[in-house]
Each structure stands twice: as structure tokens, then as C-alpha cells.
Design a protein around this motif. Structure first.
Motif, mmCIF file in Angstrom:
data_model
loop_
_atom_site.group_PDB
_atom_site.id
_atom_site.type_symbol
_atom_site.label_atom_id
_atom_site.label_comp_id
_atom_site.label_asym_id
_atom_site.label_seq_id
_atom_site.Cartn_x
_atom_site.Cartn_y
_atom_site.Cartn_z
ATOM 1 N N VAL A 40 4.101 0.682 2.565
ATOM 2 C CA VAL A 40 3.942 -0.229 3.696
ATOM 3 C C VAL A 40 3.197 -1.461 3.207
ATOM 4 O O VAL A 40 2.525 -1.426 2.172
ATOM 5 C CB VAL A 40 3.174 0.428 4.863
ATOM 6 C CG1 VAL A 40 3.986 1.559 5.467
ATOM 7 C CG2 VAL A 40 1.807 0.935 4.414
ATOM 8 N N VAL A 41 3.324 -2.558 3.957
ATOM 9 C CA VAL A 41 2.693 -3.817 3.541
ATOM 10 C C VAL A 41 1.899 -4.394 4.712
ATOM 11 O O VAL A 41 2.382 -5.264 5.447
ATOM 12 C CB VAL A 41 3.737 -4.845 3.042
ATOM 13 C CG1 VAL A 41 3.030 -6.067 2.457
ATOM 14 C CG2 VAL A 41 4.651 -4.219 1.991
ATOM 15 N N PRO A 42 0.659 -3.915 4.938
ATOM 16 C CA PRO A 42 -0.176 -4.532 5.965
ATOM 17 C C PRO A 42 -0.554 -5.949 5.552
ATOM 18 O O PRO A 42 -0.568 -6.281 4.363
ATOM 19 C CB PRO A 42 -1.397 -3.615 6.023
ATOM 20 C CG PRO A 42 -1.427 -2.926 4.702
ATOM 21 C CD PRO A 42 0.001 -2.781 4.266
ATOM 22 N N VAL A 43 -0.848 -6.771 6.539
ATOM 23 C CA VAL A 43 -1.048 -8.202 6.303
ATOM 24 C C VAL A 43 -2.477 -8.621 6.632
ATOM 25 O O VAL A 43 -2.977 -8.339 7.725
ATOM 26 C CB VAL A 43 -0.054 -9.027 7.144
ATOM 27 C CG1 VAL A 43 -0.310 -10.524 6.982
ATOM 28 C CG2 VAL A 43 1.382 -8.704 6.735
ATOM 29 N N LYS B 52 -13.334 -6.510 3.498
ATOM 30 C CA LYS B 52 -13.447 -5.720 4.721
ATOM 31 C C LYS B 52 -12.075 -5.501 5.353
ATOM 32 O O LYS B 52 -11.750 -4.394 5.796
ATOM 33 C CB LYS B 52 -14.381 -6.422 5.712
ATOM 34 C CG LYS B 52 -15.850 -6.380 5.324
ATOM 35 C CD LYS B 52 -16.708 -7.142 6.324
ATOM 36 C CE LYS B 52 -18.182 -7.108 5.923
ATOM 37 N NZ LYS B 52 -19.039 -7.890 6.856
ATOM 38 N N LYS B 53 -11.276 -6.556 5.407
ATOM 39 C CA LYS B 53 -9.964 -6.454 6.044
ATOM 40 C C LYS B 53 -9.042 -5.553 5.233
ATOM 41 O O LYS B 53 -8.303 -4.726 5.797
ATOM 42 C CB LYS B 53 -9.342 -7.844 6.193
ATOM 43 C CG LYS B 53 -8.149 -7.874 7.131
ATOM 44 C CD LYS B 53 -8.535 -7.486 8.540
ATOM 45 C CE LYS B 53 -7.347 -7.519 9.478
ATOM 46 N NZ LYS B 53 -7.699 -7.078 10.835
ATOM 47 N N ILE B 54 -9.071 -5.677 3.916
ATOM 48 C CA ILE B 54 -8.233 -4.825 3.073
ATOM 49 C C ILE B 54 -8.652 -3.359 3.213
ATOM 50 O O ILE B 54 -7.808 -2.459 3.301
ATOM 51 C CB ILE B 54 -8.313 -5.271 1.600
ATOM 52 C CG1 ILE B 54 -7.593 -6.611 1.411
ATOM 53 C CG2 ILE B 54 -7.700 -4.219 0.674
ATOM 54 C CD1 ILE B 54 -7.677 -7.178 0.012
ATOM 55 N N THR C 281 0.838 -1.196 0.000
ATOM 56 C CA THR C 281 0.000 0.000 0.000
ATOM 57 C C THR C 281 0.875 1.248 0.000
ATOM 58 O O THR C 281 1.772 1.384 0.840
ATOM 59 C CB THR C 281 -0.908 0.027 1.245
ATOM 60 O OG1 THR C 281 -1.667 -1.193 1.292
ATOM 61 C CG2 THR C 281 -1.844 1.216 1.211
ATOM 62 N N GLY C 282 0.632 2.137 -0.923
ATOM 63 C CA GLY C 282 1.362 3.402 -0.963
ATOM 64 C C GLY C 282 0.734 4.405 -0.018
ATOM 65 O O GLY C 282 -0.483 4.553 0.031
ATOM 66 N N LYS D 36 -7.235 1.981 5.112
ATOM 67 C CA LYS D 36 -7.563 3.251 5.763
ATOM 68 C C LYS D 36 -6.565 3.573 6.871
ATOM 69 O O LYS D 36 -6.077 4.700 6.986
ATOM 70 C CB LYS D 36 -8.972 3.200 6.332
ATOM 71 C CG LYS D 36 -9.423 4.518 6.965
ATOM 72 C CD LYS D 36 -10.851 4.433 7.487
ATOM 73 C CE LYS D 36 -11.326 5.794 7.995
ATOM 74 N NZ LYS D 36 -10.447 6.340 9.037
ATOM 75 N N ARG D 37 -6.232 2.566 7.664
ATOM 76 C CA ARG D 37 -5.271 2.789 8.737
ATOM 77 C C ARG D 37 -3.888 3.121 8.188
ATOM 78 O O ARG D 37 -3.138 3.909 8.777
ATOM 79 C CB ARG D 37 -5.210 1.565 9.652
ATOM 80 C CG ARG D 37 -6.381 1.558 10.626
ATOM 81 C CD ARG D 37 -6.736 0.207 11.141
ATOM 82 N NE ARG D 37 -5.645 -0.444 11.844
ATOM 83 C CZ ARG D 37 -5.717 -1.702 12.297
ATOM 84 N NH1 ARG D 37 -6.813 -2.399 12.096
ATOM 85 N NH2 ARG D 37 -4.710 -2.234 12.938
ATOM 86 N N ALA D 38 -3.537 2.539 7.038
ATOM 87 C CA ALA D 38 -2.244 2.850 6.423
ATOM 88 C C ALA D 38 -2.205 4.296 5.966
ATOM 89 O O ALA D 38 -1.221 5.007 6.189
ATOM 90 C CB ALA D 38 -1.991 1.906 5.248
ATOM 91 N N ARG D 39 -3.263 4.756 5.319
ATOM 92 C CA ARG D 39 -3.300 6.138 4.826
ATOM 93 C C ARG D 39 -3.318 7.142 5.972
ATOM 94 O O ARG D 39 -2.780 8.238 5.851
ATOM 95 C CB ARG D 39 -4.524 6.338 3.926
ATOM 96 C CG ARG D 39 -4.450 5.598 2.603
ATOM 97 C CD ARG D 39 -5.595 5.975 1.692
ATOM 98 N NE ARG D 39 -6.885 5.556 2.228
ATOM 99 C CZ ARG D 39 -7.433 4.369 2.018
ATOM 100 N NH1 ARG D 39 -6.783 3.461 1.308
ATOM 101 N NH2 ARG D 39 -8.621 4.060 2.528
ATOM 102 N N ASP D 40 -3.928 6.741 7.098
ATOM 103 C CA ASP D 40 -4.000 7.636 8.257
ATOM 104 C C ASP D 40 -2.782 7.518 9.160
ATOM 105 O O ASP D 40 -2.702 8.207 10.185
ATOM 106 C CB ASP D 40 -5.265 7.332 9.078
ATOM 107 C CG ASP D 40 -6.542 7.659 8.318
ATOM 108 O OD1 ASP D 40 -6.454 8.404 7.323
ATOM 109 O OD2 ASP D 40 -7.620 7.165 8.704
#
Length: 512
Positions: free
Chosen positions: A387-390, A404-406, A380-381, A411-415
Motif C-alpha cells: 500500500v502507498v499511504p500519502v 511523525k506522519k510516516i 509500505t509492505g 502503524k495504520r497500514a500494518r494494522d
């Protein structure tokens, strides 16, 4: 009556855990099921809820100590209201005799005048293997009023940015770690006078920052990170327009200011070719963030360590697009989330990884570790870097569960809200360069994983189907893999299985 707080279930084969963080201290009130501590194992992070409401009377195991399953962590006095001074942990009692500095003594006097208890602001949990962080920004200064859980600072590690909330409401009495300073995982950042509603009014004038005259006559202290950056760029305070409180110069102000010409500091390592003075004046030099430095290092390590190779294929997206168009409204109505392409690709990859397990494996010394599960990394950019959330156990999730998980992780990555646990343990990664318009690329492995799938832009192209030239929405796929454990046959087979599942999605339902 007291209630014991013990180590919760740690999971199969986990025999010990480390106390990472206490979110409460002795004497503080807790509610039933309120999270009071966090443990770290070699696999997961475990939250410790309060088994009963009351007052935390004693912390038996301190931060950093290792405990076994069901070990006693703390005790809660049900319905009690004991003062913190009566129930301090042993380590705090042992350190009470340490002499304090004049500044500390003054902070004590201020706390006494305002009638509030001094509460330490500590570095929050940084995550597994993270031992230090840099204070990126203070959003409050000494004397400012803060609310409980209000964000007062931001730390930067080599992996993520970490917000620092105020543990209690009150007034900032002292900032111990300045902006730009590097702190340990258990360091004290600041002190808050709990319950106070205004700044102390009897601060001696001698406490005014000594460096104030250097700021062009201002009587405020510029941010330490800004002063450091000004020194690096050969700038003086009168060359920078401060936008902070009372004209305080912040780091961002220095970044916006024009760089000094030729007399700026020389490059630290590899020398650059000579730059004309007029070009140098129009350049901007910005220090890499710890996150960006880590990204650069890990990507280069991947190239240096793995025998990385990429194989390509293309997929006709007609079937997926038709299926999505047919059911997207009904899907969103039922599940409360949009049906995107990522769930199809995630399912297709999970399906292919069963047949080609070496793509879902990793090298550990002279061993190959095969994973019997799929923790899917989704590259995720973000404004601060990749970053690479799992998505954990993606192979057991439904299409709706994956979407839903993605969506939640994205959203948490962008924030900037991702935790270390959100980015650990991935076994395979999907990177979608198509959202930026990429038609073809070779993704770089995310160590220690041995495979990463690159998605690209869907583009209508003429293709031959049953002897006829037709226009179809086509996408190029790229699989980069570690040739040390994945042979060419396995890599090609994996990509073909992904292609087949996407061109005929019913195969996913029939497990074919």
C-alpha cells in the motif's frame, strides 16, 4: 429550539460535495463536535461535526446526494429526546409499506420480545470511486451479544480492507449479507436488536440452516466463503477440520486443508503445463484477494501505459548517518519520535522536485498537470500487500513532522486501518527496498505519478575520495520515471540533486 447542520468549508475552488455517509440517524442523541456525517469532494473527504448537542431530528440530504457549499444537511433538536419513528427521513417514510419476508417478520417479533429497537448495520464509507465490497468475514453470528463500536465484520474492496463496527450495543438479529457476498456501497449488512442482552429464545427449528446435514452430521452452517472455496478445491466438509464456533468450517480452515489431487477444478484462463498427481496433491490454490488483484492490475497498467525508464546513482550516506547519530537522542527527547532516514530522503526529494517539476507532474489527456505541492507517497509492505499511504504537503513539514506522519501511517497500514483518504492524491513516491535487504532494483511507477525513487540497502564499499581508497556506507538510488514527460536530463538532474542533498545535508537548510 433546533440547530441547523450545514456543509462545512470545502476548500478553495470546490463547489460541491456528495454525502458519503451518515453516522447518525434521526432520533439519535449527538454531542457537540461529534462527527455525524462524512462528505466527499473531488479532492478531499470532509467530516461534518455536530454544531450542538441534542437529538438529530431530520436528515435533509440523503447519502449519495450532491450539495453545494453551506447547504442545509440536517437539523438538531437541542436537548430533545424525540423517538426515531417521529423524525424519520422522507425516504424511510416512503418505504415503510414494503412487505417483509417471513425471516424479517420473525426478527421483528424477536425485537419486540426483547423490547429493543432494530438498528440496521450498513456498509461504511468505502471511499472515492469504490462502488462495491466483498464480505470477507463475520466475527459474530445471529444471537451473539455485541457492544457499540465492536468490530463485527470485515469487508474487502479492491483497495483496502474495511472494518464494520456495531452502531449500537445489543444482539445480532439477522445477517443479511453472507461471507463471500458482494455488496454495494449503501447495502444493508445486518440487523441488531438494540439494548437486548441475550439471544431470542423462541426461534423456530425451521430456521436451522438447510445445509447442515452436508457437514458430516453437524448442526451448524459452515461459512459461505468456506463452502465456496471447498467447491473450488474439490473438498468435502469431512476433509476439513472446522475451528469455528461449534465446529463451523471457516475459510481459513479450507486454506489449511490439503488440496484435492487431479480431480480439482481446472484453471480458469491460461492453461498450466501438466502437473504430476503427486505434485498436485502438495499444491495449494488460493484465490487472490481484491487488494492483490488491484495491485497486479495497476502495476501492469503502469508498464503498459507509461514509457517507463530507470536511471541509477549512488550516494555516500556518511554525512546523514553522522548527523543522525549526533542528534538522534536530543531529537527524540524533544519531538517524541525517532530520527530516521526517511525524513532526509523526503526532504531531499522535495528539494529536487522544485528544480525538476516535471517529475512531480502527471499527464491528463493531452495536458501536463504540474503540482505546486508535494504529497509524498511512502510505499509500505503489509501482510495483505503493498500500500502507498500519502504524507500530504510534505514539502511544508519539518523533519519531526515528516517522521511523525510516516510513523502514524505506517502503524495504520500494518494494522489494516488505512482509509481511502490516506492513500489518495500522491504526487511522487519513495519505495525503500533496503529494509528487506535489496541492493538494487527498478521500482514501478504508481500511476498517474511520473516518478518514483527506490532506496536500497546501505552497504560498506571501497570508494575513491580525493585520490584515496576509503570504506564508506554507500546506497544505490534508482529513479523510475515516465519518459513521456520527463526527459533523461531532468531525471538525471533530479537524482543528482537528491544525492547532493544527502551527501551534504546542510544544503537542505540553505535551500541550495
Amino acid at each position: 429550539m433546533s440547530t441547523e447542520v450545514r456543509v462545512p468549508a470545502l476548500g478553495e475552488s470546490v463547489t460541491e460535495a456528495t454525502v458519503a455517509t451518515w453516522f447518525k440517524k434521526p432520533g439519535e442523541a449527538v454531542e457537540t463536535d461529534e462527527m455525524i456525517a462524512e462528505l466527499e469532494t473531488d479532492k478531499v473527504t470532509v467530516e461534518v461535526p455536530a454544531p450542538a448537542a441534542g437529538t438529530l431530528s431530520e436528515i435533509v440530504v440523503q447519502e449519495g446526494e450532491t450539495v453545494g457549499p453551506d447547504a442545509l444537511l440536517a437539523t438538531i433538536a437541542e436537548g430533545a429526546s424525540a423517538g426515531a419513528e417521529d423524525v424519520k427521513p422522507r425516504s424511510e417514510k416512503a418505504s415503510e409499506g414494503v412487505a417483509r419476508s417471513a425471516a424479517k417478520a420473525e426478527a421483528d417479533a424477536d425485537a419486540a420480545r426483547s423490547g429493543g429497537e432494530k438498528v440496521d448495520v450498513m456498509v461504511p464509507a468505502l471511499g472515492e470511486s469504490v462502488t462495491e465490497a466483498t464480505v470477507a468475514s463475520w466475527f459474530k453470528k445471529v444471537g451473539d451479544v455485541v457492544e457499540a463500536d465492536e468490530m463485527i465484520a470485515e469487508l474487502e474492496t479492491d483497495k483496502v480492507s474495511v472494518e464494520v463496527p456495531a452502531p449500537v450495543g445489543g444482539v445480532i438479529a439477522e445477517l443479511i449479507a453472507e461471507e463471500g457476498a458482494t455488496v454495494g456501497a449503501d447495502a444493508k449488512l445486518a440487523i441488531i436488536t438494540a439494548g437486548a442482552t441475550s439471544a431470542p429464545t423462541t426461534k423456530p427449528a425451521a430456521e436451522a440452516p438447510a445445509a447442515a446435514p452436508a457437514s458430516g452430521g453437524k448442526d451448524v452452517e459452515d461459512a459461505p466463503s468456506a463452502k465456496k472455496l471447498m467447491a473450488e478445491r474439490g473438498l468435502t466438509p469431512d476433509q476439513v477440520n472446522g475451528t469455528g464456533r461449534d465446529g463451523r468450517i471457516m475459510k481459513e480452515d479450507v486454506l489449511r486443508a490439503p488440496s484435492a489431487p487431479a480431480e480439482a477444478p481446472a484453471p480458469a484462463q491460461a492453461p498450466r503445463a501438466p502437473v504430476p498427481a503427486d505434485d498436485a496433491a502438495r499444491e495449494e490454490r488460493v484465490k487472490m484477494t481484491r487488494l492483490r488483484q488491484t495491485i497486479a492490475r495497476r502495476l501492469k497498467d503502469a508498464q503498459n501505459t507509461a514509457a517507463m525508464l530507470t536511471t541509477y546513482n549512488e550516494v555516500d550516506m556518511s554525512a546523514v548517518m553522522d548527523l543522525r547519530k549526533k542528534y538522534k537522542d536530543e531529537f527524540e527527547k524533544k519531538h517524541g519520535v525517532r530520527l530516521g532516514f526517511m525524513s532526509f530522503f523526503t526532504k531531499a526529494c522535495c528539494h529536487a522536485l522544485v528544480e525538476v517539476p516535471e517529475v512531480n507532474a502527471e499527464i491528463d489527456g493531452t495536458d501536463i498537470v504540474y503540482k505546486k505541492f508535494v504529497h509524498m507517497g511512502i510505499a509500505t509492505g503489509t501482510p495483505t500487500g503493498l500500500v502507498v499511504p500519502v504524507v500530504r504537503d510534505a514539502d511544508s513539514l519539518s523533519f519531526a513532522g515528516i517522521e511523525k506522519k510516516i510513523g502514524e501511517l505506517g502503524k495504520r497500514a500494518r494494522d489494516g486501518k488505512l482509509s481511502m483518504a490516506d492513500m489518495q492524491g500522491g504526487t511522487f513516491t519513495i519505495s525503500n527496498g533496503g529494509v528487506y535487504g535489496s541492493l538494487m532494483s527498478s521500482p514501478i511507477l504508481n500511476p498517474p505519478q511520473s516518478g518514483i525513487l527506490g532506496m536500497h540497502k546501505i552497504q560498506e564499499r571501497p570508494v575513491v575520495v580525493n585520490g584515496q581508497i576509503v570504506i564508506r556506507p554507500m546506497m544505490y538510488l534508482a529513479l523510475s520515471y515516465d519518459h513521456r514527460i520527463v526527459d533523461g536530463k531532468g531525471a538525471v538532474t533530479f537524482l543528482v540533486r537528491v544525492k547532493e542533498a544527502l551527501e551534504d545535508p546542510q544544503r537542505l537548510l540553505m535551500d541550495l
